[in-house]
Scaffold this active site. Structure first.
Site, mmCIF file in Angstrom:
data_model
loop_
_atom_site.group_PDB
_atom_site.id
_atom_site.type_symbol
_atom_site.label_atom_id
_atom_site.label_comp_id
_atom_site.label_asym_id
_atom_site.label_seq_id
_atom_site.Cartn_x
_atom_site.Cartn_y
_atom_site.Cartn_z
ATOM 1 N N GLY A 116 0.853 -1.180 0.000
ATOM 2 C CA GLY A 116 0.000 0.000 0.000
ATOM 3 C C GLY A 116 0.887 1.227 0.000
ATOM 4 O O GLY A 116 2.075 1.137 0.320
ATOM 5 N N HIS A 137 -2.394 1.404 8.861
ATOM 6 C CA HIS A 137 -1.085 2.016 8.599
ATOM 7 C C HIS A 137 -1.222 3.134 7.548
ATOM 8 O O HIS A 137 -0.730 4.246 7.737
ATOM 9 C CB HIS A 137 -0.098 0.944 8.120
ATOM 10 C CG HIS A 137 1.230 1.468 7.684
ATOM 11 N ND1 HIS A 137 2.368 1.340 8.446
ATOM 12 C CD2 HIS A 137 1.610 2.152 6.563
ATOM 13 C CE1 HIS A 137 3.386 1.922 7.808
ATOM 14 N NE2 HIS A 137 2.954 2.423 6.660
ATOM 15 N N GLU A 138 -1.913 2.830 6.456
ATOM 16 C CA GLU A 138 -2.062 3.836 5.381
ATOM 17 C C GLU A 138 -2.908 5.006 5.873
ATOM 18 O O GLU A 138 -2.638 6.165 5.544
ATOM 19 C CB GLU A 138 -2.678 3.214 4.115
ATOM 20 C CG GLU A 138 -1.854 2.105 3.477
ATOM 21 C CD GLU A 138 -0.389 2.452 3.233
ATOM 22 O OE1 GLU A 138 -0.057 3.642 3.090
ATOM 23 O OE2 GLU A 138 0.437 1.527 3.209
ATOM 24 N N GLN A 147 3.249 10.091 0.652
ATOM 25 C CA GLN A 147 4.557 9.466 0.445
ATOM 26 C C GLN A 147 5.160 9.822 -0.911
ATOM 27 O O GLN A 147 6.333 9.569 -1.160
ATOM 28 C CB GLN A 147 4.447 7.942 0.592
ATOM 29 C CG GLN A 147 4.150 7.534 2.013
ATOM 30 C CD GLN A 147 4.034 6.043 2.142
ATOM 31 O OE1 GLN A 147 2.986 5.473 1.881
ATOM 32 N NE2 GLN A 147 5.130 5.382 2.508
ATOM 33 N N CYS A 168 7.498 0.134 6.061
ATOM 34 C CA CYS A 168 6.894 1.279 5.384
ATOM 35 C C CYS A 168 7.861 1.742 4.289
ATOM 36 O O CYS A 168 9.072 1.785 4.527
ATOM 37 C CB CYS A 168 6.678 2.409 6.390
ATOM 38 S SG CYS A 168 6.030 3.922 5.649
ATOM 39 N N LEU A 169 7.343 2.082 3.124
ATOM 40 C CA LEU A 169 8.210 2.508 2.020
ATOM 41 C C LEU A 169 8.975 3.784 2.366
ATOM 42 O O LEU A 169 10.023 4.053 1.795
ATOM 43 C CB LEU A 169 7.397 2.716 0.739
ATOM 44 C CG LEU A 169 6.716 1.465 0.162
ATOM 45 C CD1 LEU A 169 5.912 1.821 -1.081
ATOM 46 C CD2 LEU A 169 7.734 0.389 -0.156
ATOM 47 N N HIS A 203 -0.885 7.454 7.784
ATOM 48 C CA HIS A 203 -0.119 8.389 6.944
ATOM 49 C C HIS A 203 -0.909 9.680 6.710
ATOM 50 O O HIS A 203 -0.350 10.774 6.728
ATOM 51 C CB HIS A 203 0.187 7.762 5.576
ATOM 52 C CG HIS A 203 1.442 6.965 5.551
ATOM 53 N ND1 HIS A 203 2.670 7.522 5.766
ATOM 54 C CD2 HIS A 203 1.666 5.643 5.322
ATOM 55 C CE1 HIS A 203 3.596 6.575 5.681
ATOM 56 N NE2 HIS A 203 3.011 5.426 5.420
HETATM 57 NI NI NI Z 1 3.839 3.538 5.196
#
Ligand code: NI
Length: 175
Positions: free
Chosen positions: A46, A138-139, A51, A96-97, A142
């Site tokens: 995701g 999580h998303e 991001q 996480c990216l 953000h």
């Molecule tokens: Ni993340």
């Protein structure tokens, strides 16, 4: 349509307040496509618009994880809202990216419900369990500026910062 670089913490763009999306227009569809391309390029499950440095209130989730056929496009969540979380919890490592190669143990509800607008402009609700619940929460974090480092103590936070600054210096040297 493009793979865009993922913003890495402690970049302040990850803390921007997110902006509600009023209508699904061409620029929203373009953002969706950039999210899709960037998520697949990084093998993520995701990714949130913040991001990519874009403050619009949107994230996407990989189709199979979201309970769709694997060949489906990723599921878009516009203006998402968590409407319910279970009492029972799960506790496991999360990545996480925006934190490459960092994993943090995060306690989260085992199940949750999220309501959002789809790319078709219609409202939908999805219930997630286990990894899907973790990914949705999580998303959604953000979009409220909450990040993995907010779940750790100050010592680990400093460690993570040092590690990611090294990654940044290496990338800057290459560029
Ligand atoms: Ni993340």
């Amino acid at each position: 349509m493009a793979v865009r670089p993922v913003v890495v913490w402690p970049d302040e763009r990850l803390r921007q307040p997110s902006v509600v999306i009023e209508t699904v227009d061409a620029s929203v569809r373009e953002l969706y496509q950039d999210l899709v391309d960037s998520m697949y390029a990084e093998n993520g499950l995701g990714i949130a618009a913040l991001q990519l440095g874009d403050p619009r209130k949107m994230f996407i989730v990989e189709p199979k994880l979201a309970g769709r056929p694997e060949s489906d496009p990723p599921v878009a969540f516009l203006n998402p809202e968590v409407t319910w979380v279970s009492e029972d919890q799960q506790d496991s490592e999360e990545g996480c990216l925006s934190f490459p190669d960092i994993y943090v143990k995060v306690k989260r509800p085992m199940r949750c419900k999220v309501r959002a607008m789809g790319l078709d402009g219609q409202t939908f609700e999805i219930e997630g369990e286990a990894l899907l619940a973790r990914c949705l929460l999580h998303e959604n974090d953000h979009l409220t500026g909450k990040l993995l480092v907010d779940f750790v103590g100050p010592l680990k936070r400093t460690m993570i910062k040092k590690k990611l600054m090294k990654v940044k210096d290496a990338a800057d040297a290459e560029a």
